[in-house]
Design a protein around this motif. Structure first.
Motif, short mmCIF file in Angstrom:
data_model
loop_
_atom_site.label_atom_id
_atom_site.label_comp_id
_atom_site.label_asym_id
_atom_site.label_seq_id
_atom_site.Cartn_x
_atom_site.Cartn_y
_atom_site.Cartn_z
N UNK A 194 44.03 5.13 31.42
CA UNK A 194 44.00 6.56 31.60
C UNK A 194 43.04 7.07 32.64
N UNK A 195 42.56 6.25 33.53
CA UNK A 195 41.63 6.69 34.55
C UNK A 195 42.39 7.09 35.82
N UNK A 196 41.95 8.15 36.42
CA UNK A 196 42.50 8.55 37.71
C UNK A 196 41.90 7.66 38.78
N UNK A 197 42.76 7.04 39.58
CA UNK A 197 42.25 6.06 40.54
C UNK A 197 41.39 6.68 41.63
N UNK A 198 41.46 8.00 41.81
CA UNK A 198 40.64 8.66 42.83
C UNK A 198 39.42 9.35 42.23
N UNK A 199 39.15 9.13 40.95
CA UNK A 199 37.97 9.68 40.32
C UNK A 199 37.06 8.55 39.86
N UNK A 200 35.77 8.84 39.87
CA UNK A 200 34.79 7.88 39.40
C UNK A 200 34.14 8.45 38.15
N UNK A 201 34.60 8.04 36.96
CA UNK A 201 34.10 8.64 35.72
C UNK A 201 32.61 8.39 35.54
N UNK A 202 31.94 9.37 34.92
CA UNK A 202 30.51 9.25 34.67
C UNK A 202 30.26 8.23 33.57
N UNK A 203 29.12 7.59 33.65
CA UNK A 203 28.73 6.61 32.63
C UNK A 203 28.39 7.33 31.34
N UNK A 219 30.38 -5.72 48.57
CA UNK A 219 30.52 -4.78 47.44
C UNK A 219 29.19 -4.60 46.72
N UNK A 220 28.48 -5.70 46.47
CA UNK A 220 27.20 -5.60 45.79
C UNK A 220 26.23 -4.72 46.58
N UNK A 221 26.17 -4.93 47.88
CA UNK A 221 25.19 -4.23 48.70
C UNK A 221 25.57 -2.76 48.92
N UNK A 222 26.84 -2.49 49.24
CA UNK A 222 27.24 -1.15 49.65
C UNK A 222 27.51 -0.21 48.48
N UNK A 223 27.85 -0.75 47.31
CA UNK A 223 28.12 0.10 46.15
C UNK A 223 27.10 -0.09 45.04
N UNK A 224 25.96 -0.73 45.35
CA UNK A 224 24.87 -0.90 44.39
C UNK A 224 25.38 -1.54 43.09
N UNK A 225 25.88 -2.77 43.21
CA UNK A 225 26.44 -3.49 42.07
C UNK A 225 25.77 -4.85 41.92
N UNK A 226 24.46 -4.89 41.68
CA UNK A 226 23.80 -6.19 41.53
C UNK A 226 24.09 -6.82 40.18
N UNK A 240 26.29 -0.62 35.59
CA UNK A 240 26.98 -1.26 36.72
C UNK A 240 28.24 -1.97 36.23
N UNK A 241 28.16 -2.62 35.07
CA UNK A 241 29.29 -3.37 34.50
C UNK A 241 30.48 -2.45 34.23
N UNK A 242 30.20 -1.18 33.90
CA UNK A 242 31.25 -0.20 33.61
C UNK A 242 31.68 0.59 34.85
N UNK A 243 31.12 0.29 36.00
CA UNK A 243 31.31 1.13 37.18
C UNK A 243 32.74 1.09 37.69
N UNK A 244 33.23 2.26 38.13
CA UNK A 244 34.54 2.36 38.78
C UNK A 244 34.35 3.06 40.13
N UNK A 262 45.29 -3.14 51.78
CA UNK A 262 45.05 -2.10 50.77
C UNK A 262 44.18 -2.67 49.67
N UNK A 263 43.27 -1.83 49.11
CA UNK A 263 42.36 -2.30 48.07
C UNK A 263 42.24 -1.25 46.98
N UNK A 264 42.21 -1.70 45.73
CA UNK A 264 42.01 -0.78 44.60
C UNK A 264 41.29 -1.53 43.49
N UNK A 265 40.60 -0.79 42.64
CA UNK A 265 39.95 -1.38 41.48
C UNK A 265 40.93 -1.37 40.31
N UNK A 266 41.21 -2.53 39.76
CA UNK A 266 42.21 -2.63 38.70
C UNK A 266 41.58 -2.53 37.31
N UNK A 267 40.29 -2.81 37.19
CA UNK A 267 39.63 -2.69 35.89
C UNK A 267 38.12 -2.70 36.09
N UNK A 268 37.41 -2.31 35.01
CA UNK A 268 35.97 -2.46 34.96
C UNK A 268 35.66 -3.43 33.82
#
Length: 473
Positions: free
Chosen positions: A188-197, A444-451, A376-380, A411-417
């Motif tokens: 149920x997530x909108x692929x163009x939205x980044x839900x808050x933690x 991805x780790x460096x540019x989106x802060x996902x250590x 970070x583990x839940x990040x979209x 093309x690139x998309x996030x399929x899950x968190x």
């Protein structure tokens, strides 16, 4: 209002088997060896219309208070004091022992309701043991077979009589919370939205590590009480025990696990069961804290445990315990950071916190690292941002040409968190080298802060509509 029941008795009378029967799952370890259970383990029991909290306990034995058996006895007595009712389990097959008589006297002195349970009553020759149970002075024994599920109706009636019908069948208003609903980060997530933690969602944390690293002591310090059995002996914990408390308004459910030795050294059946239980706790958890002994860190088994946690896709945090025993802390900390980066390249940026479970030093920082890693583990990441990033990455470092033909990432998309996983549509996905995948993951780790968390990238080539025609010609 619900009620709590403690299962008590001497070792090897079938307490854990009865516990598993009442909760409907094989939660507690069961073996023919006496003294398998050491900590007290709570569970949600259902028995023919009754719902209550059940506590499995260690077998009661006469022992010195400072010994391991003495500390186990203290844990069991704490469970009896906490419970509204005790199920006193005796072995009808083998009969009574002087320990049973001493335990019956202890339960009588506490003045709480007791149901006498004669287990293994299905065995041949159990009648004499059943009738001997009358001599304990705790009323009529209830004959059952925990292993085969016989006598459960009689057990329910005995519990209702002891606790009272009004208390036994009292209804509670159960609120539907995130704990009741399995969380799926990719529904149920909108692929163009980044839900808050969600800062309020309950968090499941497993504590793992080698034997005697201080895992149980660490959890006791979090709780502020001696909830889990601890001591100088290695390998005290056997079952994976869950405890729950609030940290800054957030519910934390933490799992203590058995120490994990090298696979070649694990030969006994009981230790294999304990390790399997620890692995289940890792799979069930969201964040896993790997506890290192700071005095002897980075043993080969430590590295293998970290690798296991990352391969399972869990968020990982390192805790360097026993920091109170370190003298030159600055030098040791610098050495630990260098070794972390060098020995764990697959977990680049992993959070590592020096702590002391004995004194409580550094525990707030550890909890904050757990929360930050779970975030970070839940990040979209939105699809639009990912595709702009992918285009930049290809400009800076184009994919290599294989056999004279270029590979194009389209093309690139996030399929899950949980953990973050991405899909890239590209040409000739089977020919893309592993080095380029690592380049993208590090980017991805460096540019989106996902250590620190595992990142998965899946490549997919679109179907060629002319492939079948080529085959026919």
């Amino acid at each position: 209002m619900s009620f709590t029941v403690a299962i008590v008795g001497r070792p090897n009378v079938g307490k854990s088997t009865l516990f598993n029967r009442l909760v409907g799952k094989k939660l507690a370890l069961v073996d023919d060896t006496p003294g398998v259970t050491r900590d007290r383990r709570p569970g949600d029991a259902r028995l023919m219309g009754l719902t209550f909290t059940i506590i499995d306990t260690a077998g009661l034995e006469e022992a010195d208070e400072e010994s391991l058996q003495g500390r186990m006895r203290a844990q069991t007595e704490a469970a009896i004091d906490e419970a509204d009712l005790s199920l006193f389990v005796v072995d009808a097959k083998n009969g009574l022992t002087p320990v049973d008589t001493a335990l019956a006297e202890m339960l009588r002195r506490r003045g709480k309701p007791v149901v006498l349970v004669a287990n293994k009553s299905e065995a041949r020759g159990s009648d004499s043991g059943f009738y001997d149970a009358y001599t304990l002075g705790l009323g009529e024994p209830t004959p059952i077979s925990a292993e085969h599920g016989q006598g459960m109706l009689d057990l329910r009636d005995a519990i209702v009589e002891a606790i009272g019908k009004d208390r036994a069948y009292a209804k509670e208003d159960v609120a539907v919370t995130d704990v009741d609903i399995p969380h799926s980060a990719d529904e149920g997530e909108d692929e163009d939205e980044e839900p808050a933690y969600d800062e309020t969602k309950p968090l499941r944390v497993a504590i793992v590590g080698r034997p005697n690293a201080g895992k149980s002591t660490l959890i006791n310090r979090f709780l502020g009480e001696d909830r889990l059995l601890t001591g100088p002996e290695a390998g005290i914990t056997r079952d994976s025990i869950s405890v729950q408390w609030d940290w800054r308004g957030r519910t934390i459910k933490m799992f203590d696990t058995a120490g994990m030795r090298r696979k070649a050294r694990v030969t006994e059946k009981l230790e294999k069961l304990s390790v399997a239980d620890a692995l289940r706790a890792i799979r069930f958890a969201e964040t896993v804290v790997i506890v290192f002994d700071a005095t002897i860190p980075f043993e080969k088994q430590d590295l293998q445990i970290v690798d296991l946690v990352l391969r399972e896709g869990r968020a990982a945090v390192l805790a360097f315990n026993k920091w109170d025993m370190i003298e030159d802390r600055q030098a040791v900390l610098a050495d630990l950071r260098e070794k972390t980066d060098r020995l764990l390249p697959q977990a680049r940026g992993i959070r590592a916190v020096p702590i002391s479970g004995q004194t409580g030093w550094g525990l707030d920082k550890l909890m904050q690292s757990i929360i930050d890693t779970d975030r970070v583990w839940n990040k979209r990441i939105s699809t639009a941002r990912l595709n702009r990033w992918l285009e930049t990455q290809q400009i800076q470092h184009p994919p290599p040409a294989v056999s004279g033909r270029r590979i194009k990432l389209k093309y690139m998309t996030q399929v899950k968190a949980r953990p973050p996983a991405f899909m890239i549509s590209c040409t000739r996905s089977d020919a893309l080298p592993e080095s380029y995948t690592r380049y993208l993951i590090n980017g991805l780790r460096a540019d989106f802060d996902m250590p620190s968390v595992p990142i998965r990238i899946h490549f997919r080539s679109p179907d060629n509509p002319y492939e079948s025609k080529k085959r026919r010609t």
